[in-house]
Design a protein around this motif. Structure first.
Motif, PDB file in Angstrom:
ATOM      1  N   VAL A 209       0.878  -1.247   0.133  1.00 43.47           N
ATOM      2  CA  VAL A 209      -0.077  -0.069  -0.081  1.00 43.47           C
ATOM      3  C   VAL A 209       1.091   1.128   0.145  1.00 43.47           C
ATOM      4  CG1 VAL A 209      -1.926  -1.266   1.082  1.00 43.47           C
ATOM      5  CG2 VAL A 209      -0.127   0.016   2.329  1.00 43.47           C
ATOM      6  N   GLY A 210       0.285   2.436  -0.673  1.00 42.30           N
ATOM      7  CA  GLY A 210       1.009   3.597  -0.456  1.00 42.30           C
ATOM      8  C   GLY A 210       1.666   3.796  -1.713  1.00 42.30           C
ATOM      9  N   ARG A 211       2.433   5.454  -1.807  1.00 43.74           N
ATOM     10  CA  ARG A 211       2.916   5.982  -2.765  1.00 43.74           C
ATOM     11  C   ARG A 211       4.383   5.942  -2.455  1.00 43.74           C
ATOM     12  NH1 ARG A 211       1.026   8.014  -6.907  1.00 43.74           N
ATOM     13  NH2 ARG A 211       3.050   9.179  -7.317  1.00 43.74           N
ATOM     14  N   ASN A 212       5.219   5.825  -3.721  1.00 45.16           N
ATOM     15  CA  ASN A 212       6.626   5.611  -3.622  1.00 45.16           C
ATOM     16  C   ASN A 212       7.344   6.366  -4.673  1.00 45.16           C
ATOM     17  OD1 ASN A 212       6.644   3.786  -1.002  1.00 45.16           O
ATOM     18  ND2 ASN A 212       5.921   2.493  -2.744  1.00 45.16           N
ATOM     19  N   ASP A 213       7.546   7.751  -4.724  1.00 47.35           N
ATOM     20  CA  ASP A 213       7.961   8.486  -5.750  1.00 47.35           C
ATOM     21  C   ASP A 213       9.083   8.355  -6.301  1.00 47.35           C
ATOM     22  OD1 ASP A 213       5.607   9.849  -5.873  1.00 47.35           O
ATOM     23  OD2 ASP A 213       6.088  11.372  -4.472  1.00 47.35           O
ATOM     24  N   TRP A 214       9.854   7.430  -5.408  1.00 49.14           N
ATOM     25  CA  TRP A 214      11.268   7.249  -5.749  1.00 49.14           C
ATOM     26  C   TRP A 214      11.375   5.841  -7.014  1.00 49.14           C
ATOM     27  CZ3 TRP A 214      11.424   2.267  -3.915  1.00 49.14           C
ATOM     28  CH2 TRP A 214      10.562   1.660  -2.821  1.00 49.14           C
ATOM     29  N   SER A 215      10.189   5.339  -7.142  1.00 52.19           N
ATOM     30  CA  SER A 215      10.190   3.902  -7.955  1.00 52.19           C
ATOM     31  C   SER A 215       9.260   4.304  -9.052  1.00 52.19           C
ATOM     32  CB  SER A 215       9.900   2.824  -6.962  1.00 52.19           C
ATOM     33  OG  SER A 215       9.639   1.833  -7.860  1.00 52.19           O
ATOM     34  N   GLU A 216       9.916   3.719 -10.262  1.00 51.86           N
ATOM     35  CA  GLU A 216       8.820   3.760 -11.508  1.00 51.86           C
ATOM     36  C   GLU A 216       7.884   2.436 -11.285  1.00 51.86           C
ATOM     37  OE1 GLU A 216       8.913   3.219 -16.449  1.00 51.86           O
ATOM     38  OE2 GLU A 216      10.875   4.081 -15.095  1.00 51.86           O
ATOM     39  N   ALA A 217       8.595   1.418 -10.561  1.00 49.49           N
ATOM     40  CA  ALA A 217       7.667   0.112 -10.549  1.00 49.49           C
ATOM     41  C   ALA A 217       6.798  -0.052  -9.453  1.00 49.49           C
ATOM     42  CB  ALA A 217       8.923  -0.904 -10.371  1.00 49.49           C
ATOM     43  N   VAL A 218       7.066   0.485  -8.096  1.00 51.09           N
ATOM     44  CA  VAL A 218       6.012   0.271  -7.250  1.00 51.09           C
ATOM     45  C   VAL A 218       5.671   1.888  -6.662  1.00 51.09           C
ATOM     46  CG1 VAL A 218       6.410  -1.880  -6.514  1.00 51.09           C
ATOM     47  CG2 VAL A 218       8.019   0.015  -5.798  1.00 51.09           C
ATOM     48  N   ASP A 219       5.368   2.689  -7.574  1.00 52.76           N
ATOM     49  CA  ASP A 219       5.246   4.180  -7.304  1.00 52.76           C
ATOM     50  C   ASP A 219       3.698   4.334  -6.740  1.00 52.76           C
ATOM     51  OD1 ASP A 219       4.173   3.582  -9.636  1.00 52.76           O
ATOM     52  OD2 ASP A 219       4.338   5.450 -10.554  1.00 52.76           O
ATOM     53  N   THR A 220       2.823   3.601  -7.110  1.00 50.82           N
ATOM     54  CA  THR A 220       1.355   3.663  -6.388  1.00 50.82           C
ATOM     55  C   THR A 220       0.995   2.347  -6.339  1.00 50.82           C
ATOM     56  OG1 THR A 220       1.053   5.487  -8.148  1.00 50.82           O
ATOM     57  CG2 THR A 220      -1.001   4.412  -6.992  1.00 50.82           C
ATOM     58  N   ASN A 221       0.149   2.153  -4.974  1.00 50.99           N
ATOM     59  CA  ASN A 221      -0.065   0.672  -4.696  1.00 50.99           C
ATOM     60  C   ASN A 221      -1.485   1.116  -3.904  1.00 50.99           C
ATOM     61  OD1 ASN A 221       2.567  -0.784  -5.220  1.00 50.99           O
ATOM     62  ND2 ASN A 221       3.025   1.248  -4.240  1.00 50.99           N
ATOM     63  N   THR A 222      -2.293   0.058  -4.198  1.00 41.82           N
ATOM     64  CA  THR A 222      -3.717   0.135  -3.748  1.00 41.82           C
ATOM     65  C   THR A 222      -3.974  -1.380  -3.017  1.00 41.82           C
ATOM     66  OG1 THR A 222      -4.360   1.830  -5.167  1.00 41.82           O
ATOM     67  CG2 THR A 222      -6.328   0.249  -4.012  1.00 41.82           C
ATOM     68  N   GLY A 223      -4.813  -1.326  -1.946  1.00 43.10           N
ATOM     69  CA  GLY A 223      -4.872  -3.033  -1.421  1.00 43.10           C
ATOM     70  C   GLY A 223      -5.141  -2.875   0.174  1.00 43.10           C
ATOM     71  N   MET A 224      -5.457  -3.871   0.555  1.00 44.56           N
ATOM     72  CA  MET A 224      -5.357  -4.454   1.955  1.00 44.56           C
ATOM     73  C   MET A 224      -5.555  -5.805   2.235  1.00 44.56           C
ATOM     74  SD  MET A 224      -9.651  -3.463   2.583  1.00 44.56           S
ATOM     75  CE  MET A 224     -10.822  -4.123   1.341  1.00 44.56           C
ATOM     76  N   GLY A 225      -5.286  -6.518   3.562  1.00 43.82           N
ATOM     77  CA  GLY A 225      -5.204  -7.749   3.690  1.00 43.82           C
ATOM     78  C   GLY A 225      -6.675  -8.234   3.915  1.00 43.82           C
ATOM     79  N   GLY A 226      -6.728  -9.621   3.439  1.00 41.83           N
ATOM     80  CA  GLY A 226      -7.984 -10.052   3.720  1.00 41.83           C
ATOM     81  C   GLY A 226      -7.821 -11.846   3.703  1.00 41.83           C
ATOM     82  N   VAL A 227      -8.785 -12.199   4.526  1.00 41.23           N
ATOM     83  CA  VAL A 227      -8.667 -13.763   4.644  1.00 41.23           C
ATOM     84  C   VAL A 227     -10.184 -14.206   4.311  1.00 41.23           C
ATOM     85  CG1 VAL A 227      -8.389 -15.767   6.281  1.00 41.23           C
ATOM     86  CG2 VAL A 227      -7.298 -13.325   6.689  1.00 41.23           C
ATOM     87  N   PHE A 228     -10.124 -15.192   3.343  1.00 38.57           N
ATOM     88  CA  PHE A 228     -11.311 -15.629   2.887  1.00 38.57           C
ATOM     89  C   PHE A 228     -11.442 -17.457   2.753  1.00 38.57           C
ATOM     90  CE2 PHE A 228      -9.573 -12.172   0.236  1.00 38.57           C
ATOM     91  CZ  PHE A 228     -10.249 -11.171   0.592  1.00 38.57           C
ATOM     92  N   GLY A 229     -12.894 -17.773   2.644  1.00 38.91           N
ATOM     93  CA  GLY A 229     -13.044 -19.196   2.795  1.00 38.91           C
ATOM     94  C   GLY A 229     -14.499 -19.547   1.828  1.00 38.91           C
ATOM     95  N   PRO A 230     -14.668 -20.633   1.644  1.00 37.36           N
ATOM     96  CA  PRO A 230     -15.928 -20.992   0.784  1.00 37.36           C
ATOM     97  C   PRO A 230     -17.036 -20.409   1.897  1.00 37.36           C
ATOM     98  CG  PRO A 230     -15.193 -22.952   1.886  1.00 37.36           C
ATOM     99  CD  PRO A 230     -14.195 -21.888   2.212  1.00 37.36           C
ATOM    100  N   PRO A 231     -18.216 -19.740   0.917  1.00 36.52           N
ATOM    101  CA  PRO A 231     -19.240 -19.346   1.862  1.00 36.52           C
ATOM    102  C   PRO A 231     -20.177 -20.497   1.891  1.00 36.52           C
ATOM    103  CG  PRO A 231     -19.259 -18.479  -0.533  1.00 36.52           C
ATOM    104  CD  PRO A 231     -17.813 -19.111  -0.248  1.00 36.52           C
ATOM    105  N   ASP A 232     -19.938 -21.255   3.115  1.00 30.91           N
ATOM    106  CA  ASP A 232     -20.707 -22.599   3.205  1.00 30.91           C
ATOM    107  C   ASP A 232     -20.407 -22.902   4.751  1.00 30.91           C
ATOM    108  OD1 ASP A 232     -21.645 -25.328   2.944  1.00 30.91           O
ATOM    109  OD2 ASP A 232     -20.429 -25.516   1.278  1.00 30.91           O
TER     110      ASP A 232
END
Length: 298
Positions: A209-232
């Protein structure tokens, strides 16, 4: 067990000691909350390129090799922390040298008893292919650990169901990710949830997550953590066991019981994993049905 999955911001590092302190803080925090398995994201290791200076960090090719040269030191640090805190850790992935060829995107799994092995990304995104020339690495692996059977699908890999199916024995699928936009995050999240549905298992997504102006590769990042299972049976009806806050750095925690995985695979409301093979004879051909003439008459 308790799983901790990261929304991880990259930092500018002025020294190796600064990185050691940062990683120790993150591991200590999760272990202090009782976590048994810690999951860091895809390309979280890219912050290591800052140790080579601003010019190298800003250069696509240079940053690849700068990180690759630090990956073994990073592995030693992860092994030390896994043993010290008694936890399993999926380290943040990064470019790693693969023989004499181009770098691969590699994530390492560490156990508290000194075990170490890696999973390489299988299918490259357009950026990895066209701009970075990062290439597919070694084969898919199934890690048999004290916590259970664990598989790793790095980011884009989670969007391909046959890769997930190859890991159908895994009780936990780890999905470390690095996505620029909300749309990219959503694609990987949907992939992680779909693999949990098909394999009737738990999937764990981590994000940079977050911005990194020092990098062309990972300059802008979007997300969060998540844990998933079958809806059952035995899982939340939404399939979401835990989820963080978009772009907010930190750990997301979930208590999971692998007995629930065994139960739903044996006697779920649906049995997707068991019925997978029934697709085989039905996808060899598609019957074309022409409706154009009837529509024209109407």
């Amino acid at each position: 067990m308790k799983i901790a999955t990261a929304a991880y911001p990259l930092d500018w590092l002025d020294s190796w000691a600064q990185y050691e302190d940062k990683l120790a803080r993150w591991v200590s925090e999760a272990a202090g909350q009782g976590a048994d398995l810690l999951v860091f994201p895809e390309y979280g290791a890219m912050e290591l390129c800052t140790l080579a200076g601003a010019k190298t960090a800003a250069d696509l090719e240079g940053s690849l090799h700068a990180v690759s040269e630090r990956m073994e030191e990073a592995a030693s640090l992860h092994q030390k922390l896994a043993a010290e805190y008694g936890v399993h850790i999926l380290g943040a992935s990064g470019p790693a040298k693969f023989g004499l060829g181009r770098p691969v995107n590699r994530a390492e799994l560490y156990t508290p008893t000194g075990g170490r092995d890696h999973q390489d990304k299988q299918i490259m995104t357009r950026f990895e292919r066209e701009d970075w020339d990062v290439v597919p690495g070694g084969p898919l692996k199934l890690f048999d650990t004290a916590l259970g059977k664990i598989g790793v699908l790095i980011c884009y890999d989670s969007e391909f169901p046959l890769l997930g199916r190859a890991l159908s024995e895994a009780e936990i699928l780890l999905v470390p990710s690095c996505t620029e936009a909300l749309s990219g995050y959503s694609r990987v999240r949907i992939g992680a949830m779909a693999r949990a549905l098909e394999n009737q298992c738990i999937s764990v997504m981590s994000s940079v997550v977050g911005r990194n102006d020092w990098s062309e590769a990972v300059d802008t990042n979007t997300g969060m953590g998540g844990v998933f299972g079958p809806p059952d049976r035995g899982f939340p009806q939404t399939g979401v066991l835990a989820e963080g806050v978009l772009n907010q750095p930190g750990w997301t925690y979930a208590e999971v019981d692998l007995a629930s995985v065994a139960d739903v695979r044996a006697d779920g409301v649906v049995l997707n994993r068991r019925h997978w093979a029934e697709q085989d004879g039905r996808v060899q051909s598609v019957t074309m049905c022409c409706m154009k003439a009837k529509e024209a008459l109407n």
